[in-house]
Motif scaffolding. Structure first.
Motif, PDB file in Angstrom:
ATOM      1  N   GLU A  78       0.863  -1.187   0.000  1.00  0.00           N
ATOM      2  CA  GLU A  78       0.000   0.000   0.000  1.00  0.00           C
ATOM      3  C   GLU A  78       0.896   1.232   0.000  1.00  0.00           C
ATOM      4  N   ALA A  79       0.511   2.225  -0.754  1.00  0.00           N
ATOM      5  CA  ALA A  79       1.377   3.399  -0.912  1.00  0.00           C
ATOM      6  C   ALA A  79       1.726   4.036   0.427  1.00  0.00           C
ATOM      7  N   TYR A  80       0.768   4.009   1.378  1.00  0.00           N
ATOM      8  CA  TYR A  80       1.030   4.693   2.638  1.00  0.00           C
ATOM      9  C   TYR A  80       1.956   3.914   3.566  1.00  0.00           C
ATOM     10  N   THR A  81       2.176   2.623   3.267  1.00  0.00           N
ATOM     11  CA  THR A  81       3.111   1.852   4.095  1.00  0.00           C
ATOM     12  C   THR A  81       4.483   1.743   3.438  1.00  0.00           C
ATOM     13  N   ARG A  82       4.619   2.267   2.242  1.00  0.00           N
ATOM     14  CA  ARG A  82       5.869   2.113   1.511  1.00  0.00           C
ATOM     15  C   ARG A  82       6.924   3.081   2.040  1.00  0.00           C
ATOM     16  N   ARG A  83       8.108   2.546   2.316  1.00  0.00           N
ATOM     17  CA  ARG A  83       9.224   3.363   2.766  1.00  0.00           C
ATOM     18  C   ARG A  83      10.355   3.234   1.775  1.00  0.00           C
ATOM     19  N   SER A  84      10.958   4.354   1.442  1.00  0.00           N
ATOM     20  CA  SER A  84      12.132   4.288   0.581  1.00  0.00           C
ATOM     21  C   SER A  84      13.265   3.598   1.335  1.00  0.00           C
ATOM     22  N   PRO A  85      14.052   2.750   0.653  1.00  0.00           N
ATOM     23  CA  PRO A  85      15.193   2.117   1.340  1.00  0.00           C
ATOM     24  C   PRO A  85      16.279   3.128   1.699  1.00  0.00           C
ATOM     25  N   LEU A  86      16.148   4.368   1.197  1.00  0.00           N
ATOM     26  CA  LEU A  86      17.141   5.410   1.514  1.00  0.00           C
ATOM     27  C   LEU A  86      16.554   6.455   2.454  1.00  0.00           C
ATOM     28  N   GLN A  87      15.384   6.143   3.028  1.00  0.00           N
ATOM     29  CA  GLN A  87      14.676   7.134   3.849  1.00  0.00           C
ATOM     30  C   GLN A  87      15.535   7.643   5.015  1.00  0.00           C
ATOM     31  N   HIS A  88      16.327   6.729   5.611  1.00  0.00           N
ATOM     32  CA  HIS A  88      17.115   7.097   6.788  1.00  0.00           C
ATOM     33  C   HIS A  88      18.216   8.100   6.483  1.00  0.00           C
ATOM     34  N   PHE A  89      18.501   8.362   5.204  1.00  0.00           N
ATOM     35  CA  PHE A  89      19.510   9.374   4.880  1.00  0.00           C
ATOM     36  C   PHE A  89      18.917  10.784   4.866  1.00  0.00           C
ATOM     37  N   GLY A  90      17.603  10.888   4.986  1.00  0.00           N
ATOM     38  CA  GLY A  90      16.955  12.203   5.010  1.00  0.00           C
ATOM     39  C   GLY A  90      17.273  13.044   3.789  1.00  0.00           C
ATOM     40  N   LEU A  91      17.041  12.461   2.594  1.00  0.00           N
ATOM     41  CA  LEU A  91      17.521  13.100   1.370  1.00  0.00           C
ATOM     42  C   LEU A  91      16.805  14.396   1.030  1.00  0.00           C
ATOM     43  N   THR A  92      15.525  14.514   1.417  1.00  0.00           N
ATOM     44  CA  THR A  92      14.791  15.743   1.093  1.00  0.00           C
ATOM     45  C   THR A  92      15.421  16.927   1.825  1.00  0.00           C
ATOM     46  N   ALA A  93      15.703  16.733   3.118  1.00  0.00           N
ATOM     47  CA  ALA A  93      16.333  17.807   3.889  1.00  0.00           C
ATOM     48  C   ALA A  93      17.755  18.058   3.402  1.00  0.00           C
ATOM     49  N   ALA A  94      18.465  16.966   3.078  1.00  0.00           N
ATOM     50  CA  ALA A  94      19.846  17.114   2.613  1.00  0.00           C
ATOM     51  C   ALA A  94      19.899  17.867   1.290  1.00  0.00           C
ATOM     52  N   ALA A  95      18.909  17.607   0.418  1.00  0.00           N
ATOM     53  CA  ALA A  95      18.874  18.291  -0.879  1.00  0.00           C
ATOM     54  C   ALA A  95      18.653  19.778  -0.701  1.00  0.00           C
ATOM     55  N   ALA A  96      17.822  20.142   0.287  1.00  0.00           N
ATOM     56  CA  ALA A  96      17.535  21.559   0.531  1.00  0.00           C
ATOM     57  C   ALA A  96      18.799  22.295   0.979  1.00  0.00           C
ATOM     58  N   LYS A  97      19.668  21.592   1.700  1.00  0.00           N
ATOM     59  CA  LYS A  97      20.902  22.216   2.200  1.00  0.00           C
ATOM     60  C   LYS A  97      22.041  22.113   1.191  1.00  0.00           C
ATOM     61  N   SER A  98      21.856  21.248   0.169  1.00  0.00           N
ATOM     62  CA  SER A  98      22.937  20.955  -0.762  1.00  0.00           C
ATOM     63  C   SER A  98      23.099  22.080  -1.781  1.00  0.00           C
ATOM     64  N   ASN A  99      24.339  22.405  -2.116  1.00  0.00           N
ATOM     65  CA  ASN A  99      24.600  23.488  -3.057  1.00  0.00           C
ATOM     66  C   ASN A  99      24.849  22.918  -4.451  1.00  0.00           C
ATOM     67  N   ALA A 100      23.836  23.061  -5.316  1.00  0.00           N
ATOM     68  CA  ALA A 100      23.929  22.465  -6.653  1.00  0.00           C
ATOM     69  C   ALA A 100      24.779  23.308  -7.603  1.00  0.00           C
ATOM     70  N   ALA A 101      25.000  24.593  -7.254  1.00  0.00           N
ATOM     71  CA  ALA A 101      25.766  25.468  -8.149  1.00  0.00           C
ATOM     72  C   ALA A 101      27.221  24.984  -8.209  1.00  0.00           C
ATOM     73  N   GLY A 102      27.702  24.750  -9.410  1.00  0.00           N
ATOM     74  CA  GLY A 102      29.081  24.307  -9.585  1.00  0.00           C
ATOM     75  C   GLY A 102      29.308  22.844  -9.288  1.00  0.00           C
ATOM     76  N   ALA A 103      28.240  22.096  -9.003  1.00  0.00           N
ATOM     77  CA  ALA A 103      28.405  20.671  -8.698  1.00  0.00           C
ATOM     78  C   ALA A 103      28.790  19.899  -9.956  1.00  0.00           C
ATOM     79  N   GLU A 104      29.704  18.947  -9.796  1.00  0.00           N
ATOM     80  CA  GLU A 104      30.112  18.116 -10.932  1.00  0.00           C
ATOM     81  C   GLU A 104      29.176  16.922 -11.104  1.00  0.00           C
ATOM     82  N   VAL A 105      28.622  16.479  -9.981  1.00  0.00           N
ATOM     83  CA  VAL A 105      27.705  15.347 -10.029  1.00  0.00           C
ATOM     84  C   VAL A 105      26.495  15.648  -9.155  1.00  0.00           C
ATOM     85  N   LEU A 106      25.302  15.422  -9.703  1.00  0.00           N
ATOM     86  CA  LEU A 106      24.071  15.525  -8.920  1.00  0.00           C
ATOM     87  C   LEU A 106      23.557  14.115  -8.684  1.00  0.00           C
ATOM     88  N   ILE A 107      23.309  13.787  -7.430  1.00  0.00           N
ATOM     89  CA  ILE A 107      22.831  12.445  -7.117  1.00  0.00           C
ATOM     90  C   ILE A 107      21.529  12.567  -6.346  1.00  0.00           C
TER      91      ILE A 107
END
Lengths: 203, 96
Positions: A3-32
């Motif tokens: 069920e969509a509401y029980t689905r967890r990303s296997p990378l959820q514990h890395f907190g990628l949404t918050a990390a992306a907000a803090k990440s500086n994409a300007a001048g980045a050589e690789v975006l992951i």
């Protein structure tokens, strides 16, 4: 299907949404980043005219019969896995209808349709140094004159088995990996990424 | 490392493949099975060629398209002389 509401990303514990907000994409050589959950349906059949017609009638995509190529039409993308095996990839939530429609279209044929959406996580990699980073763990020749958009390959990346799909010439890659290997692969990227200007991309 | 040409995917690194041992071992027919001695069975089940030279063997592209195929490989030089589909008879090659 989970069920969509029980689905967890296997990378959820890395907190990628918050990390992306803090990440500086300007001048980045690789975006992951981690792509949102996708619907993946495995189809098997002889790849003949009747099979191709059935796939086209449901997805609008001309089945890619050339090894290691992809084809896209609208929301549907088809990836070649083997001479008798393909993945139909589309947005999450569409899998149930897609499976039903494909099974209907294949009636009378020797074919199989299996929803494998829950098996894979998708890590996206793009930017000028994306190829260099992949080359650290992948034996494929990814030089643009050999491997480009519209091509895909199942191969090994470090110790994980992946499906590599180049989506544009930036270059951007979609890396389909078994969910149980996603944490390992992300950490490997993180380790290798210390040698590059790396930024996290929100999806 | 060997560079093996998968008939579908082209040249790939050896670590993408798995080895399937000697090719062209025919299973005895039902009729033969009824009259075979234990020694003949043992020969079919266990005895394998171990040539110094060209060896015909099976490989599967395990981390790629998962298809089986045959390979003629020189066991000393590791030269891959020919890759050919399953079901085809062993090619006649000039001994090197």
């Amino acid at each position: 299907m989970a069920e969509a509401y029980t689905r967890r990303s296997p990378l959820q514990h890395f907190g990628l949404t918050a990390a992306a907000a803090k990440s500086n994409a300007a001048g980045a050589e690789v975006l992951i980043g981690e792509s949102a959950h996708r619907a993946i349906v495995n189809i098997r059949g002889d790849g003949g005219e009747a099979f191709k017609a059935a796939v086209r009638s449901v997805t609008g995509v001309d089945l890619p019969v050339k090894p290691n190529t992809t084809a896209q039409a609208g929301a549907f993308r088809i990836l070649w896995l083997g001479p008798t095996e393909w993945w139909v990839v589309t947005t999450s939530g569409a899998e149930e209808k897609l499976v039903a429609d494909l099974r209907q279209a294949f009636i009378g044929q020797h074919a199989a349709v299996i929803d494998v959406s829950e098996s894979r996580a998708v890590i996206t990699l793009s930017g000028t140094k994306a190829r260099d980073m992949l080359a650290r763990g992948c034996s494929l020749d990814l030089h643009p004159r050999v491997f480009g958009p519209g091509q895909c390959a199942q191969t090994g990346l470090t110790k994980a088995n992946i499906m590599l799909d180049q989506t544009d010439a930036a270059p951007s890659f979609d890396i389909y990996v078994l969910k149980s290997f996603a944490d390992y692969l992300w950490q490997w990227f993180w380790l290798i990424g210390r040698d590059y200007k790396l930024a996290i991309k929100a999806h | 490392m060997l560079l093996i040409s998968c008939p579908h995917c082209g040249p790939r690194d050896e670590h993408e493949f798995a080895y399937g041992h000697e090719a062209h071992i025919a299973r005895p027919t039902l009729e033969q099975q009824n009259t075979m001695t234990d020694a003949e069975w043992a020969d079919y089940l266990f005895m394998r060629k171990n040539p110094k030279g060209v060896h015909f063997e099976r490989w599967v592209h395990a981390r790629g398209c998962r298809q089986w195929f045959n390979v003629a490989r020189h066991t000393v030089t590791h030269e891959i002389i020919k890759v050919y589909p399953m079901g085809e008879p062993a090619p006649k090659l000039e001994q090197k």
